[in-house]
Structure formats: structure tokens, C-alpha cells
Design a protein around this motif. Structure first.
Motif, short mmCIF file in Angstrom:
data_model
loop_
_atom_site.label_atom_id
_atom_site.label_comp_id
_atom_site.label_asym_id
_atom_site.label_seq_id
_atom_site.Cartn_x
_atom_site.Cartn_y
_atom_site.Cartn_z
N LEU A 169 0.83 -1.20 0.00
CA LEU A 169 0.00 0.00 0.00
C LEU A 169 0.87 1.26 0.00
O LEU A 169 1.81 1.37 0.79
N TYR A 170 0.53 2.18 -0.90
CA TYR A 170 1.20 3.48 -0.95
C TYR A 170 0.15 4.57 -0.73
O TYR A 170 -0.76 4.73 -1.54
N LEU A 171 0.29 5.31 0.38
CA LEU A 171 -0.65 6.38 0.71
C LEU A 171 0.03 7.73 0.91
O LEU A 171 -0.64 8.75 1.07
N GLN A 172 1.34 7.72 0.95
CA GLN A 172 2.07 8.95 1.25
C GLN A 172 1.73 10.04 0.24
O GLN A 172 1.42 9.77 -0.91
N GLY A 173 1.77 11.29 0.71
CA GLY A 173 1.45 12.41 -0.18
C GLY A 173 -0.01 12.79 -0.17
O GLY A 173 -0.46 13.54 -1.04
N ASN A 174 -0.77 12.26 0.81
CA ASN A 174 -2.18 12.63 0.97
C ASN A 174 -2.38 13.28 2.34
O ASN A 174 -1.84 12.80 3.34
N PRO A 175 -3.17 14.35 2.43
CA PRO A 175 -3.39 15.03 3.71
C PRO A 175 -3.91 14.12 4.81
O PRO A 175 -3.60 14.30 5.99
N ILE A 176 -4.69 13.10 4.44
CA ILE A 176 -5.32 12.24 5.44
C ILE A 176 -4.29 11.46 6.25
O ILE A 176 -4.55 11.08 7.40
N VAL A 177 -3.11 11.25 5.69
CA VAL A 177 -2.06 10.51 6.40
C VAL A 177 -1.73 11.19 7.72
O VAL A 177 -1.52 10.52 8.75
N ASN A 178 -1.69 12.50 7.73
CA ASN A 178 -1.33 13.25 8.94
C ASN A 178 -2.46 13.30 9.96
O ASN A 178 -2.24 13.75 11.09
N LYS A 179 -3.64 12.83 9.59
CA LYS A 179 -4.78 12.86 10.50
C LYS A 179 -4.99 11.53 11.21
O LYS A 179 -5.85 11.44 12.11
N ILE A 180 -4.27 10.51 10.79
CA ILE A 180 -4.42 9.20 11.42
C ILE A 180 -3.38 9.07 12.53
O ILE A 180 -2.17 9.13 12.27
N ARG A 181 -3.85 8.90 13.75
CA ARG A 181 -2.96 8.80 14.90
C ARG A 181 -2.02 7.61 14.74
O ARG A 181 -2.44 6.51 14.43
N SER A 182 -0.71 7.87 14.96
CA SER A 182 0.31 6.81 14.83
C SER A 182 0.07 6.05 13.52
O SER A 182 -0.14 4.83 13.50
N TYR A 183 0.10 6.79 12.43
CA TYR A 183 -0.29 6.31 11.10
C TYR A 183 0.25 4.92 10.78
O TYR A 183 -0.52 3.99 10.48
N ARG A 184 1.55 4.74 10.86
CA ARG A 184 2.14 3.47 10.43
C ARG A 184 1.71 2.32 11.35
O ARG A 184 1.34 1.25 10.88
N LYS A 185 1.74 2.56 12.64
CA LYS A 185 1.34 1.51 13.58
C LYS A 185 -0.13 1.13 13.37
O LYS A 185 -0.50 -0.05 13.40
N THR A 186 -0.96 2.14 13.18
CA THR A 186 -2.39 1.90 13.01
C THR A 186 -2.67 1.06 11.78
O THR A 186 -3.43 0.08 11.83
#
Length: 257
Positions: A169-186
Motif C-alpha cells: 500500500l502506498y498512501l504517502q502524499g495525501n493530507p489524510i495521512v497526517n490525520k491518522i494517529r500513529s499512522y504506520r502503527k495503526t
């Protein structure tokens, strides 16, 4: 530039392809300036079609390519996946439609064998624009990077969880990434088959730590890391003892006969 039958004949000859269109399994038509897909009706045996880097604005014209497995139409001017244009391409496994003007992922439910979908660098903005990914449960590789996706992170996770085979999965470069708490762990803890996320792989040890974090917080994550370290050290000690016995049998009470 127009993709004419006469041009195709000359192109096949120049590329040392079969002059009988139906015998060709690959066709390279990239960076030619074509504005539409046409006159491919006789290329019924195609497995891979390369159309990137043109000025194509529609996927219409592919209906006769029923054996197609890989379609590369990145870097064009496509704004939508029209209804019906892909319905007969049921063997399609890879679709790269990156670097276009796509605003909504739709009309892909017919692609029962779709494994890789690349939609990077388009104009996807809302969760509604990607909601119909749920209709493609066979997807294992998904690239949504560098769009404009924003909204509810939980809704995004629900959409991704509807893809049971998702491993890359590639999601980087989207604003929503910064809104997910502990993005990678989640994401790792919620998407159980992930082996690669954005810029680096997901190892089994990483997954176990993320799952521990998701169930019990930081303390559980630390405990899992300690367990892994202790398990690794114990394995190394067993290997060390084995090698000592292997090179010095007397340690184990074995003597020459």
C-alpha cells in the motif's frame, strides 16, 4: 496523432512483431501523442498493452482485448473510468492509471482478477472517491500516493480493510495521512497482510509490535520488543552452543573410538 490501422502495420513491422495482429501478446504504443484508443480490434491476443505518455482522454476502444492482463495508461489525460469500457477485460491483473485526471475510482467491479491498481498522482480527494474499491477484493497492490485524499481516517481504514488480500500500500502524499494517529502503527495493526507500506517493508517483528501497541498501548509494545530480543538472544545462544559441540565433540562427552 491518430492511431490508424496503417500506422499499426508499419509499427509492428518496425518492432519485429507479428504482421498478423492477433498473434501479438505485447504492444508498445507509449509516448506517441495518440489522442484516442482505436483500431485495436484485431489484436485479440494481447496480454500487455503499453499506452503511457500519450494524450488519451478515454479508455474506450479496449473492448476487444479480452485476453489483456496488463494495461499501462499512466501519463495521459483520462478523467474517468467510463461504464462498460472494461467489462470484457475480466483477465486484467494490472492497471496503471497514474498521472491522469481521475477524480473517482469506479466501474472496476468487473475486473475479478485485478491484483495491482496504481492510481497515484490523480485528483482523488474524498473517501467517496475511493469507496468503490470495496468492489475489488482481489487487489493486493494499491498505489494511491500523491492524490488529495482527506477526510475521516476511520472511514479510510474501513475501505482498505475491505481488501482482504492487500499486501502493498502506498498512501504517502495525501493530507489524510497526517490525520491518522500513529499512522504506520495503526495501518499495520489493522491491515493484517501488509508486507510493504509507503517507503519501507513491514517485517513480522514490526507487525507483532504494532498489534501489541493496538491492543495494550506503549507498555505492551515495549514488552513485545523485549520478548523478541530475548527470543533472538536465546536462539543465538543455542546456535553458539551447537557450534561449540560441533567443533569440539569432547564438550558433549564424545571421544574418539
Amino acid at each position: 496523432m491518430e492511431l490508424t490501422s496503417e500506422w499499426l502495420k508499419k509499427h509492428c513491422k518496425a518492432q519485429n512483431l507479428y504482421t498478423t495482429p492477433s498473434l501479438n501478446e505485447k504492444l508498445f504504443l507509449h509516448f506517441k501523442g495518440f489522442q484516442s484508443i482505436q483500431n485495436l480490434e484485431e489484436f485479440t491476443g494481447l496480454k500487455a498493452l503499453f499506452l503511457e505518455g500519450n494524450a488519451i482522454d478515454s479508455l474506450d476502444g479496449l473492448q476487444s482485448l479480452t485476453q489483456l492482463k496488463c494495461l499501462f495508461v499512466q501519463q495521459n489525460c483520462i478523467s474517468e473510468i467510463e461504464e462498460g469500457v472494461l467489462d470484457k477485460l475480466t483477465d486484467l491483473a494490472t492497471l496503471n492509471i497514474s498521472n491522469n485526471n481521475i477524480r473517482c475510482i469506479q466501474n472496476l467491479a468487473c475486473l475479478e482478477n485485478l491484483h495491482t491498481l496504481q492510481v497515484a498522482n490523480n485528483y482523488l480527494t474524498t473517501m467517496e472517491s475511493i469507496a468503490r474499491l470495496r468492489e475489488c477484493p482481489s487487489i493486493s497492490v494499491l498505489d494511491l500516493s500523491n492524490n488529495r485524499l482527506d477526510g475521516d481516517g476511520e472511514q479510510l481504514l474501513e475501505i482498505l480493510q475491505a481488501l482482504p488480500q492487500l499486501s502493498v500500500l502506498y498512501l504517502q502524499g495525501n493530507p489524510i495521512v497526517n490525520k491518522i494517529r500513529s499512522y504506520r502503527k495503526t495501518l499495520i495493526s489493522r491491515l493484517h497482510k501488509l508486507t510493504y507500506l509507503d517507503d519501507r517493508p513491514v517485517f513480522e517483528g514490526d507487525r507483532l509490535c504494532c498489534e501489541a501497541w493496538a491492543s495494550g498501548g506503549v507498555d505492551s509494545e515495549r514488552a513485545e520488543r523485549r520478548r523478541q530480543i530475548e527470543e533472538k538472544e536465546a536462539a543465538q545462544e543455542r546456535q553458539h552452543q551447537y557450534m561449540k559441540v560441533f567443533f569440539n565433540p569432547k564438550i558433549a562427552g564424545i571421544s574418539d573410538i
